[in-house]
Design an enzyme around this catalytic site. Sequence first.
Site, PDB file in Angstrom:
ATOM      1  N   LYS A  93     -19.007  -4.387  10.847  1.00 54.80           N
ATOM      2  CA  LYS A  93     -18.074  -5.492  10.567  1.00 54.80           C
ATOM      3  C   LYS A  93     -16.858  -5.362  11.470  1.00 54.80           C
ATOM      4  O   LYS A  93     -16.316  -4.265  11.654  1.00 54.80           O
ATOM      5  CB  LYS A  93     -17.610  -5.424   9.100  1.00 54.80           C
ATOM      6  CG  LYS A  93     -18.459  -6.273   8.144  1.00 54.80           C
ATOM      7  CD  LYS A  93     -17.710  -6.432   6.820  1.00 54.80           C
ATOM      8  CE  LYS A  93     -18.600  -6.945   5.706  1.00 54.80           C
ATOM      9  NZ  LYS A  93     -18.007  -6.657   4.390  1.00 54.80           N
ATOM     10  N   SER A 142      -2.815  -7.613   3.323  1.00 56.90           N
ATOM     11  CA  SER A 142      -3.002  -7.509   4.775  1.00 56.90           C
ATOM     12  C   SER A 142      -3.240  -8.887   5.375  1.00 56.90           C
ATOM     13  O   SER A 142      -2.693  -9.211   6.437  1.00 56.90           O
ATOM     14  CB  SER A 142      -4.178  -6.582   5.080  1.00 56.90           C
ATOM     15  OG  SER A 142      -3.947  -5.286   4.551  1.00 56.90           O
ATOM     16  N   HIS A 149       0.840  -1.209   0.000  1.00 54.29           N
ATOM     17  CA  HIS A 149       0.000   0.000   0.000  1.00 54.29           C
ATOM     18  C   HIS A 149       0.878   1.263   0.000  1.00 54.29           C
ATOM     19  O   HIS A 149       0.623   2.200  -0.755  1.00 54.29           O
ATOM     20  CB  HIS A 149      -0.865   0.046   1.254  1.00 54.29           C
ATOM     21  CG  HIS A 149      -1.866  -1.058   1.384  1.00 54.29           C
ATOM     22  ND1 HIS A 149      -1.891  -1.905   2.475  1.00 54.29           N
ATOM     23  CD2 HIS A 149      -2.878  -1.470   0.576  1.00 54.29           C
ATOM     24  CE1 HIS A 149      -2.885  -2.771   2.337  1.00 54.29           C
ATOM     25  NE2 HIS A 149      -3.504  -2.537   1.203  1.00 54.29           N
ATOM     26  N   ARG A 198      -2.204  -6.377  -8.226  1.00 55.27           N
ATOM     27  CA  ARG A 198      -1.022  -7.181  -7.919  1.00 55.27           C
ATOM     28  C   ARG A 198      -0.825  -8.282  -8.938  1.00 55.27           C
ATOM     29  O   ARG A 198       0.277  -8.592  -9.351  1.00 55.27           O
ATOM     30  CB  ARG A 198      -1.154  -7.811  -6.516  1.00 55.27           C
ATOM     31  CG  ARG A 198      -0.997  -6.817  -5.379  1.00 55.27           C
ATOM     32  CD  ARG A 198      -1.466  -7.410  -4.089  1.00 55.27           C
ATOM     33  NE  ARG A 198      -2.861  -7.820  -4.199  1.00 55.27           N
ATOM     34  CZ  ARG A 198      -3.624  -8.063  -3.143  1.00 55.27           C
ATOM     35  NH1 ARG A 198      -3.134  -7.942  -1.916  1.00 55.27           N
ATOM     36  NH2 ARG A 198      -4.876  -8.431  -3.292  1.00 55.27           N
TER      37      ARG A 198
END
Length: 163
Positions: free
Chosen positions: A45, A132, A21, A94
Amino acid sequence: MPVETRTAVYGGSFDPPTYGHIDLIQRACKTFSHVTVGIGYNPNKRATFTVEERLEFLRTSLADCPNVTCDAYTGLLVDYCRSIGARVIIRGLRAVADFEYEFQMALANRDLAPEIETMFLIAATDKLFLSSSVVKEIASCGRDITPYVPPCVAQALNARYSE
Ligand code: PNS
């Protein structure tokens, strides 16, 4: 010489931010006159890190990028872009695997807000595997994650998984 344009928004979960990032944002801020990093979150969430923690990670890691603002939003990314007058969404790609999801999101966003363009930056080759979730997996197994995330994130992840 940055292209004169309005703010570009790099929307994401950043839970937590990785060097993938950070690399993308550092490149984007050389291309656009201003970049807003927007943490998209859903209050219902559960995330690994709070919005405040994620904002702190980003602000600390991007302190040397004067034309970057870090913010958070709920609801639709395009509604957030409209609220701050941004006309460009930045997303990172990616590998081919990312394309299907990003293509769908870009088309949905265009349908919702035709005046907002989505532009893709290709991830740096040495960061193609970074996400992540991969970093959290490695941290949870007790391995060193300092090659993958900024120091403030590594410290928080190690503390989280040593609890
Ligand atoms: O880092 P991520 O998880 O790929 O980020 C996804 C994010 C947060 C950018 C995206 O889920 C989002 O903006 N969600 C808010 C709702 C929205 O605008 N969805 C896309 C159009 S339906």
